[in-house]
Write a protein that holds these residues in place. Structure first.
Motif, PDB file in Angstrom:
ATOM      1  N   GLY A  32       0.812  -1.212   0.000  1.00 31.46           N
ATOM      2  CA  GLY A  32       0.000   0.000   0.000  1.00 31.46           C
ATOM      3  C   GLY A  32       0.839   1.253   0.000  1.00 31.46           C
ATOM      4  N   ALA A  33       2.020   1.175   0.616  1.00 30.27           N
ATOM      5  CA  ALA A  33       2.866   2.362   0.714  1.00 30.27           C
ATOM      6  C   ALA A  33       3.570   2.665  -0.599  1.00 30.27           C
ATOM      7  CB  ALA A  33       3.889   2.193   1.830  1.00 30.27           C
ATOM      8  N   GLY A  34       3.790   1.606  -1.423  1.00 30.60           N
ATOM      9  CA  GLY A  34       4.433   1.800  -2.712  1.00 30.60           C
ATOM     10  C   GLY A  34       5.799   2.440  -2.568  1.00 30.60           C
ATOM     11  N   ALA A  35       6.043   3.443  -3.392  1.00 35.39           N
ATOM     12  CA  ALA A  35       7.358   4.079  -3.392  1.00 35.39           C
ATOM     13  C   ALA A  35       7.647   4.790  -2.086  1.00 35.39           C
ATOM     14  CB  ALA A  35       7.450   5.070  -4.555  1.00 35.39           C
ATOM     15  N   ALA A  36       6.587   5.084  -1.321  1.00 40.89           N
ATOM     16  CA  ALA A  36       6.800   5.795  -0.060  1.00 40.89           C
ATOM     17  C   ALA A  36       7.311   4.896   1.032  1.00 40.89           C
ATOM     18  CB  ALA A  36       5.492   6.446   0.394  1.00 40.89           C
ATOM     19  N   ALA A  37       7.396   3.575   0.758  1.00 41.14           N
ATOM     20  CA  ALA A  37       7.788   2.639   1.808  1.00 41.14           C
ATOM     21  C   ALA A  37       9.124   3.019   2.417  1.00 41.14           C
ATOM     22  CB  ALA A  37       7.862   1.217   1.241  1.00 41.14           C
ATOM     23  N   LEU A  38      10.064   3.394   1.572  1.00 41.50           N
ATOM     24  CA  LEU A  38      11.387   3.680   2.087  1.00 41.50           C
ATOM     25  C   LEU A  38      11.430   4.977   2.879  1.00 41.50           C
ATOM     26  CD1 LEU A  38      13.610   2.551  -0.914  1.00 41.50           C
ATOM     27  CD2 LEU A  38      13.030   1.295   1.169  1.00 41.50           C
ATOM     28  N   SER A  39      10.384   5.771   2.869  1.00 45.41           N
ATOM     29  CA  SER A  39      10.369   6.997   3.664  1.00 45.41           C
ATOM     30  C   SER A  39       9.866   6.753   5.070  1.00 45.41           C
ATOM     31  CB  SER A  39       9.464   8.032   2.982  1.00 45.41           C
ATOM     32  OG  SER A  39       8.098   7.639   3.113  1.00 45.41           O
TER      33      SER A  39
ATOM     34  N   LEU B 287      22.512  -3.025  14.875  1.00 50.28           N
ATOM     35  CA  LEU B 287      21.550  -2.354  14.005  1.00 50.28           C
ATOM     36  C   LEU B 287      21.813  -0.850  14.010  1.00 50.28           C
ATOM     37  CD1 LEU B 287      17.840  -3.098  13.538  1.00 50.28           C
ATOM     38  CD2 LEU B 287      18.483  -0.778  14.202  1.00 50.28           C
ATOM     39  N   CYS B 288      21.786  -0.244  12.816  1.00 46.21           N
ATOM     40  CA  CYS B 288      22.126   1.173  12.670  1.00 46.21           C
ATOM     41  C   CYS B 288      21.018   1.929  11.940  1.00 46.21           C
ATOM     42  CB  CYS B 288      23.427   1.322  11.883  1.00 46.21           C
ATOM     43  SG  CYS B 288      24.860   0.562  12.692  1.00 46.21           S
ATOM     44  N   ALA B 289      20.767   3.143  12.404  1.00 46.94           N
ATOM     45  CA  ALA B 289      19.786   4.046  11.798  1.00 46.94           C
ATOM     46  C   ALA B 289      19.990   5.413  12.424  1.00 46.94           C
ATOM     47  CB  ALA B 289      18.358   3.552  12.020  1.00 46.94           C
ATOM     48  N   PRO B 290      19.442   6.479  11.828  1.00 48.22           N
ATOM     49  CA  PRO B 290      19.571   7.812  12.427  1.00 48.22           C
ATOM     50  C   PRO B 290      18.964   7.841  13.826  1.00 48.22           C
ATOM     51  CG  PRO B 290      18.859   7.998  10.152  1.00 48.22           C
ATOM     52  CD  PRO B 290      18.814   6.536  10.492  1.00 48.22           C
ATOM     53  N   PRO B 291      19.490   8.683  14.718  1.00 49.20           N
ATOM     54  CA  PRO B 291      18.965   8.772  16.085  1.00 49.20           C
ATOM     55  C   PRO B 291      17.467   9.037  16.105  1.00 49.20           C
ATOM     56  CG  PRO B 291      21.008  10.015  15.892  1.00 49.20           C
ATOM     57  CD  PRO B 291      20.634   9.596  14.506  1.00 49.20           C
ATOM     58  N   GLY B 292      16.764   8.333  16.981  1.00 53.97           N
ATOM     59  CA  GLY B 292      15.335   8.544  17.136  1.00 53.97           C
ATOM     60  C   GLY B 292      14.467   7.809  16.136  1.00 53.97           C
ATOM     61  N   THR B 293      15.066   7.040  15.244  1.00 53.32           N
ATOM     62  CA  THR B 293      14.285   6.305  14.246  1.00 53.32           C
ATOM     63  C   THR B 293      13.302   5.347  14.923  1.00 53.32           C
ATOM     64  OG1 THR B 293      15.993   6.409  12.534  1.00 53.32           O
ATOM     65  CG2 THR B 293      14.428   4.593  12.387  1.00 53.32           C
ATOM     66  N   THR B 294      12.061   5.373  14.505  1.00 51.87           N
ATOM     67  CA  THR B 294      11.066   4.394  14.955  1.00 51.87           C
ATOM     68  C   THR B 294      10.455   3.638  13.794  1.00 51.87           C
ATOM     69  OG1 THR B 294       9.306   6.053  14.946  1.00 51.87           O
ATOM     70  CG2 THR B 294      10.474   5.705  17.037  1.00 51.87           C
ATOM     71  N   SER B 295      10.734   4.052  12.557  1.00 55.26           N
ATOM     72  CA  SER B 295      10.200   3.349  11.402  1.00 55.26           C
ATOM     73  C   SER B 295      11.094   3.592  10.198  1.00 55.26           C
ATOM     74  CB  SER B 295       8.776   3.816  11.091  1.00 55.26           C
ATOM     75  OG  SER B 295       8.771   5.177  10.707  1.00 55.26           O
ATOM     76  N   GLY B 296      11.091   2.620   9.287  1.00 55.53           N
ATOM     77  CA  GLY B 296      11.842   2.779   8.054  1.00 55.53           C
ATOM     78  C   GLY B 296      13.038   1.862   7.953  1.00 55.53           C
ATOM     79  N   PRO B 297      13.843   2.045   6.908  1.00 62.20           N
ATOM     80  CA  PRO B 297      14.957   1.156   6.632  1.00 62.20           C
ATOM     81  C   PRO B 297      16.083   1.302   7.652  1.00 62.20           C
ATOM     82  CG  PRO B 297      14.978   3.013   5.123  1.00 62.20           C
ATOM     83  CD  PRO B 297      13.687   3.099   5.877  1.00 62.20           C
TER      84      PRO B 297
ATOM     85  N   LEU C 259      12.371  -1.278  10.158  1.00 59.29           N
ATOM     86  CA  LEU C 259      11.950  -1.262  11.560  1.00 59.29           C
ATOM     87  C   LEU C 259      10.593  -0.586  11.683  1.00 59.29           C
ATOM     88  CD1 LEU C 259      13.150  -1.943  14.436  1.00 59.29           C
ATOM     89  CD2 LEU C 259      13.882   0.446  14.529  1.00 59.29           C
ATOM     90  N   GLY C 260       9.794  -1.041  12.646  1.00 58.19           N
ATOM     91  CA  GLY C 260       8.525  -0.394  12.936  1.00 58.19           C
ATOM     92  C   GLY C 260       8.110  -0.670  14.361  1.00 58.19           C
ATOM     93  N   LEU C 261       6.973  -0.104  14.768  1.00 59.40           N
ATOM     94  CA  LEU C 261       6.442  -0.301  16.110  1.00 59.40           C
ATOM     95  C   LEU C 261       5.158  -1.118  16.039  1.00 59.40           C
ATOM     96  CD1 LEU C 261       6.904   3.231  17.737  1.00 59.40           C
ATOM     97  CD2 LEU C 261       8.080   1.113  18.380  1.00 59.40           C
ATOM     98  N   ALA C 262       5.123  -2.217  16.795  1.00 60.85           N
ATOM     99  CA  ALA C 262       3.907  -3.016  16.920  1.00 60.85           C
ATOM    100  C   ALA C 262       3.046  -2.521  18.066  1.00 60.85           C
ATOM    101  CB  ALA C 262       4.263  -4.488  17.132  1.00 60.85           C
ATOM    102  N   TYR C 263       3.676  -1.901  19.059  1.00 62.90           N
ATOM    103  CA  TYR C 263       2.940  -1.342  20.200  1.00 62.90           C
ATOM    104  C   TYR C 263       3.761  -0.218  20.794  1.00 62.90           C
ATOM    105  CZ  TYR C 263       1.059  -0.719  24.875  1.00 62.90           C
ATOM    106  OH  TYR C 263       0.524  -0.162  26.021  1.00 62.90           O
ATOM    107  N   ASP C 264       3.070   0.855  21.200  1.00 60.50           N
ATOM    108  CA  ASP C 264       3.724   2.009  21.808  1.00 60.50           C
ATOM    109  C   ASP C 264       2.778   2.587  22.856  1.00 60.50           C
ATOM    110  OD1 ASP C 264       5.153   4.245  22.505  1.00 60.50           O
ATOM    111  OD2 ASP C 264       5.154   5.154  20.507  1.00 60.50           O
ATOM    112  N   ALA C 265       3.151   2.491  24.121  1.00 59.12           N
ATOM    113  CA  ALA C 265       2.285   2.997  25.187  1.00 59.12           C
ATOM    114  C   ALA C 265       1.984   4.473  25.018  1.00 59.12           C
ATOM    115  CB  ALA C 265       2.931   2.737  26.555  1.00 59.12           C
ATOM    116  N   ALA C 266       2.904   5.219  24.419  1.00 59.91           N
ATOM    117  CA  ALA C 266       2.693   6.656  24.228  1.00 59.91           C
ATOM    118  C   ALA C 266       1.543   6.953  23.271  1.00 59.91           C
ATOM    119  CB  ALA C 266       3.973   7.306  23.712  1.00 59.91           C
ATOM    120  N   ALA C 267       1.142   5.944  22.475  1.00 53.92           N
ATOM    121  CA  ALA C 267       0.032   6.129  21.547  1.00 53.92           C
ATOM    122  C   ALA C 267      -1.315   5.854  22.194  1.00 53.92           C
ATOM    123  CB  ALA C 267       0.221   5.220  20.337  1.00 53.92           C
TER     124      ALA C 267
END
Length: 385
Positions: free
Chosen positions: A13-20, A215-225, A284-292
């Motif tokens: 569903g995300a298509g090309a936006a998936a990597l964002s 595992l490496c990603a920009p600081p604060g990453t919660t979703s994406g590659p 990476l993504g979030l399956a559950y987040d208490a803050a939500a």
């Protein structure tokens, strides 16, 4: 639809936006939110002090400092991480001991009818054995939750020595989960600025040699590659492993870890989150987040149900519940232990048939930090297919 299929559906569903990172706003159809448990409301506590849904019963398998029924073997203090292994027509439940001296792990062997056959030690003379993970070749990885902690590969039958697998790194280990498709073992780290690691053995099934990556990603990453980089010095001598790779993504108190169908789920207690790492997409993504808006708190150990796509997440504190997260994005309580507020629920694991759930209250009603009040339970009932 299984969890991985839901993640893939989000990708399509995300298509090309998936990597964002848009993909991961759709993980689990949405980040899981409170709702009705598929098992219904909890009844008042039973004679064992366990509040369960209709149709489920509990029994106490073992108490710390007391012989396991009919075996003469004294159950360890502070029972923690656990797993089940098939044993002919029966099964074995292994359990760590999270005490600072003489921790290790023990096992209870069950017959096909659930009766206890034997209990015995499988690891001794180690420290603060917290969680761990089962391997596809039927061993238990028992992890030390101390600075420069080790991973020990134990035999659930207690027949073989339990070597330290030093190639898997020296850090504050928490849990492990094996990915047979990519031949990797994921490892969590219980630090406020901890990391998620993976170990890539030279030979699958042999953990003596291999590469340790973070595992490496920009600081604060919660979703994406995300990407992975090698840890230069896995023994953490001089510089801790988590501080050797500047690009490493930080997690607030890594806890439980569970792999299923291409996805590694892991929990972080500092922010009450359940993460989903899609190994095929390296995202990476979030399956559950208490803050939500979630009510699940004290997020800790995690396991999956063999019969369906449900995740079962135990609380360290909170209101002493095991919650179920369904693939359609609902989280609700499955059981509760009233009156044990100074304890934590540890070691959830299903028997191979998926009709019995084992877990422990690490300190029981006493709340003693020594773990002398630990209780190990079994819950039986109509777990859904």
């Amino acid at each position: 639809m299984r969890r991985r299929e839901l993640l893939r559906a989000g990708l399509a569903g995300a298509g090309a936006a998936a990597l964002s990172g848009v993909l991961w706003q759709r993980a689990f159809a949405a980040t899981a939110l409170p709702g009705d448990s598929p098992y219904g409301a909890l009844r008042p506590p039973d004679t064992n002090g366990v509040a369960l849904p209709d149709g489920f019963t509990s029994r106490i398998v073992a108490r710390s400092g007391q012989p396991v029924g009919g075996t003469g073997y004294t159950w360890h203090r502070a029972p923690d991480g656990g797993a089940c292994f098939a044993d002919g027509s029966g099964w074995i439940y292994v359990s760590n001991s999270e005490i600072p001296v003489g921790g290790g792990a023990s096992a209870v062997r069950f017959a096909a009818d659930g009766s206890v056959v034997s209990a015995y030690r499988i690891l001794a003379r180690t420290r603060v054995n917290c969680a761990g993970g089962a391997t596809p070749w039927q061993t238990w990885l028992s992890c030390e939750e101390v600075s420069h902690g080790r991973v020990f590969e134990t035999d659930p039958w207690g027949r073989r020595p339990a070597p330290a697998r030093l190639a898997m790194g020296r850090f504050k280990h928490e849990a492990a989960a094996c990915d047979p498709e990519r031949r990797a073992v994921y490892l969590t780290e219980d630090e406020e600025d901890g990391c998620l690691y993976r170990f890539l053995p030279e030979t699958w099934g042999d953990l003596e040699r291999g590469r340790l990556q973070v595992l490496c990603a920009p600081p604060g990453t919660t979703s994406g590659p995300v990407t992975w980089q090698d840890v230069p010095s896995r023994d953490g001598a001089g510089v801790p492993t988590r501080r050797q790779v500047p690009a490493a993504l930080r997690f607030d108190g890594g806890e439980g870890c569970w792999y299923e169908s291409g996805v590694c789920y892991f929990t972080t207690k500092g922010d009450d989150r359940v993460w989903a790492y899609d190994a095929a997409a390296s995202a990476l993504g979030l399956a559950y987040d208490a803050a939500a808006g979630g009510t699940l708190s004290g997020v800790d150990s995690i396991t999956g149900a063999p019969r369906n796509a449900d995740l079962f997440v135990a609380e360290d504190g909170g209101n002493m519940e095991i919650n179920v997260i369904t693939a359609d994005g609902t989280v609700g309580p499955f059981l509760r232990l009233p009156g044990q507020d100074r304890s934590e629920i540890t070691g959830p694991a299903f028997n191979p048939a998926g009709d019995r759930l084992y877990f422990s209250s690490q300190r029981g009603y006493s709340g003693a930090r020594s773990g002398s009040g630990g209780i190990t339970y079994e819950v039986t009932g109509p777990f859904r297919a």
